[in-house]
Scaffold this active site. Structure first.
Site, PDB file in Angstrom:
ATOM      1  N   HIS A 187      26.926 -22.916  98.520  1.00 44.72           N
ATOM      2  CA  HIS A 187      25.431 -22.829  99.010  1.00 44.72           C
ATOM      3  C   HIS A 187      25.296 -22.466 100.298  1.00 44.72           C
ATOM      4  O   HIS A 187      24.377 -21.808 100.717  1.00 44.72           O
ATOM      5  CB  HIS A 187      24.622 -23.950  98.535  1.00 44.72           C
ATOM      6  CG  HIS A 187      23.346 -23.807  98.933  1.00 44.72           C
ATOM      7  ND1 HIS A 187      22.199 -22.980  98.303  1.00 44.72           N
ATOM      8  CD2 HIS A 187      22.555 -24.621  99.797  1.00 44.72           C
ATOM      9  CE1 HIS A 187      21.001 -23.412  99.039  1.00 44.72           C
ATOM     10  NE2 HIS A 187      21.333 -24.119  99.998  1.00 44.72           N
ATOM     11  N   CYS A 485      31.292  -2.762  95.024  1.00 45.93           N
ATOM     12  CA  CYS A 485      30.006  -3.481  94.712  1.00 45.93           C
ATOM     13  C   CYS A 485      30.464  -5.281  94.703  1.00 45.93           C
ATOM     14  O   CYS A 485      29.572  -6.023  94.265  1.00 45.93           O
ATOM     15  CB  CYS A 485      29.206  -3.136  93.754  1.00 45.93           C
ATOM     16  SG  CYS A 485      29.966  -3.169  91.985  1.00 45.93           S
TER      17      CYS A 485
HETATM   18  C1  PEP Z   1      32.812  -7.867  90.568  1.00 44.56           C
HETATM   19  O1  PEP Z   1      33.183  -8.207  89.440  1.00 44.56           O
HETATM   20  O2  PEP Z   1      33.181  -7.638  91.496  1.00 44.56           O
HETATM   21  C2  PEP Z   1      31.193  -7.570  90.210  1.00 44.56           C
HETATM   22  C3  PEP Z   1      30.537  -6.912  91.205  1.00 44.56           C
HETATM   23  O3  PEP Z   1      30.558  -8.187  89.246  1.00 44.56           O
HETATM   24  P1  PEP Z   1      30.278  -9.768  88.983  1.00 44.56           P
HETATM   25  O4  PEP Z   1      30.674 -10.499  90.324  1.00 44.56           O
HETATM   26  O5  PEP Z   1      28.881  -9.640  88.731  1.00 44.56           O
HETATM   27  O6  PEP Z   1      31.110  -9.857  88.086  1.00 44.56           O
END
Ligand code: PEP
Ligand code: MG
Length: 562
Positions: A187, A485
């Protein structure tokens, strides 16, 4: 005299100078097994009153907090009011202990149950530890506040910080957070990113510094310098001034120093976050985690309900790219209406696209809703599938997305198999987006929810970087976009490495955008390739980070002032 240094994980790249102030509440003594002197009945009354006081305090804080914090605080108030908790306290009191001890034990029992139930619930378990501290503080007649405002700016030192603490802190006074525990997803780290506060987490040893000790907190280098001398202070001041000058430059589109564009996009979990992302300079959305909308839903959402949520996000980005991920159910993000029954090992089970294929109506409804939201707005909608492992899956989902009337379809690269044959995968779809969180988990065989293997969960590991480079090369050869991402995109130096490996867009929590933008603008594509090459050649994650840092320092633009 050698300046004392403490090492931790820096969040962002900020640097500040200031005096230490310890959070005091957590330092209180834990309740003991001492026998009650007033009897179980009276102890139960004390416990009931204390829990009610905590709940009331949380609700008052919720009223004054922003929307996201309010949700957390209200959920915590509900936990405190749970009748099962009081039953647990009553059962504990039967053995003759004090209310303090029975309350702490009842919370601990609840927390243990939740800790094993997936990432979403594990976070709630951490909340329970904080609620327990709070209730015990009330019973012991101590303040539940974290710090007594000293009347001047300070570096807040704590074991870790909980939402209920930070909700009432005057954050304008806080120069930096330094915690002895917690990692980059704690957090404390999340709040620091959200509010642009300098932070260092997991900095063991910080708890021994007396209040008032002067420190430099340097997130970029992951260091706290204790009692710095004049030269250290002058260096810090120069870097602070340089950062201020960089930050005040207008926020144009993301690009390397030679003008090579690297689109900077936002990760969103709720439509309400879109406005803030635009304000923080997002050029679009690189990951909208649609499953976050339905974590608490027992039944599959209707097409109308979904259309409304997607429309809200798309409307915030007219003319811009918005990448929406199809529901990623399973493992750390269970959805009651989509996740399969009991699985021994859900991270390797029917999650993501596999779960959607098993519930084709849910997939079709989501695509229908996305196409309807697209038709009603002017954003450029791209849709991608999570947890894709094969070329056949890529072909299947790309076709399903196109057939729904959505022209741009892609897959996430989260499983090493698709990274290794990225050329064949990209031949069947329009783009790829690398989810480094899961890609790291599956490459290192280290559960991303498990603290005991957290050290292996490092996207700087050269094995992970090599997989990214496979995908980057396939993107360059096919002319198809390759984004990142996962959390890796939010690390300002790793962002440069990713660009050097052929990644063309980076998507992150919006508060990280500014630091990443500044970092990218310091290096040319040639620099980025050299820095990436240095990291790739390392054998360990920590060495890759150091090698990249050293390579960056040799580029004139990247040199941190001495
Ligand atoms: C990942 O796995 O890097 C991703 C972006 O998806 P999540 O974190 O939602 O699993
Ligand atoms: Mg993932």
């Amino acid at each position: 005299m050698e300046v004392q240094e403490l090492v931790g994980v820096g969040i962002g790249t900020g640097i500040v100078v200031g005096p230490v102030l310890h959070a005091s509440r957590q330092a209180a003594a834990a309740p003991t097994d001492a026998a009650s002197t007033i009897g179980a009945e009276a102890e139960l009354d004390r416990a009931r009153t204390a829990l009610a006081a905590v709940s009331q305090q949380l609700r008052e804080r919720a009223e004054a907090a922003d929307e996201a914090t309010r949700d957390v605080l209200e959920a915590q108030a509900l936990m405190t009011e749970d009748p099962a908790l009081l039953d647990g306290v009553e059962a504990g009191l039967a053995s003759g202990v004090t209310a303090e001890k029975a309350v702490a034990d009842a919370f601990a029992e609840f927390a243990a149950l939740l800790a094993d139930a997936g990432e979403y619930f594990a976070e709630r378990a951490a909340d329970l530890h904080d609620l327990s501290d709070r209730a015990v503080a009330v019973l012991q007649g101590r303040s539940t506040d974290l710090v007594v405002d000293p009347g001047h700016p300070y570096v807040l030192v704590a074991r870790d910080l909980a939402p209920a603490d930070t909700a009432v802190l005057d954050l304008d006074r806080v120069l930096a957070f330094v915690t002895s525990e917690g990692g980059p997803t704690s957090h404390t780290a999340i709040l620091a990113r959200q509010r642009g506060i300098v932070a260092l987490v997991g900095a063991g040893g910080v708890e021994s510094l007396p209040d008032g000790t002067q420190v430099i907190v340097d997130a970029e280098r992951g260091r706290v310098f204790v009692d710095p001398d004049a030269a250290e202070l002058a260096d810090a001041e120069a870097r602070i001034a340089a950062r201020e000058a960089e930050a005040s430059a207008p926020a144009g589109p993301g690009a390397l120093a030679d003008g090579t564009p690297v689109k900077l996009l936002a990760n969103l979990g709720k439509p309400g976050e879109a406005k803030g992302a635009v304000e923080m300079g997002a050029e679009g959305v690189g990951l909208f985690r649609t499953e976050f909308l339905f974590l608490d839903s027992a039944d599959a959402p209707t097409v109308e309900e979904q259309t409304e949520s997607y429309r809200e996000v798309l409307e915030a980005f007219p003319g811009k790219r918005v990448v929406v991920r199809l529901l990623d159910a399973g493992a750390d993000k269970p959805l009651a209406f989509l996740s399969p029954g009991e699985e021994e090992n859900p991270a390797l089970g029917k999650r993501g696209l596999r779960a959607l294929r098993a519930s084709e109506q849910v997939l079709q409804d989501q695509l229908t809703a996305l196409a309807a939201a697209d038709a009603a707005t002017d954003a450029e909608l791209w849709v991608m599938a999570p947890m894709v492992a094969t070329v056949e899956e890529t072909r299947f989902v790309t076709r399903a997305i196109h057939e729904a009337g959505i022209p741009v379809a892609g897959v996430m690269v989260e499983i090493p198999s698709v990274a290794l044959i990225a050329d064949r995968v990209l031949a069947q779809t329009d783009f790829a987006s690398i989810g480094t969180n899961d890609l790291t988990q599956y490459t290192m065989a280290a559960d991303r929810q498990l603290g005991s293997v957290a050290a292996l969960q490092d996207p700087w590991h050269p094995a992970v970087l090599r997989l990214v480079s496979e995908v980057g090369a396939a993107g360059a050869a096919s002319g198809k976009p390759v984004g990142v991402c996962g959390e890796a995109a939010a690390d300002p130096l790793l962002a440069v490495v990713l660009a050097g490996l052929g990644v063309t867009s980076l998507s992150m929590s919006p508060t990280a955008l500014s630091d990443v933008r500044v970092s990218l603008a310091r290096y040319s594509m040639d620099d980025a390739r050299a820095i990436a090459h240095a990291a790739l050649a390392a054998s360990e994650a920590a060495d890759a980070r150091e090698a990249a840092r050293a390579a960056a320092d040799t580029t004139t633009a990247g040199k941190i002032p001495a």
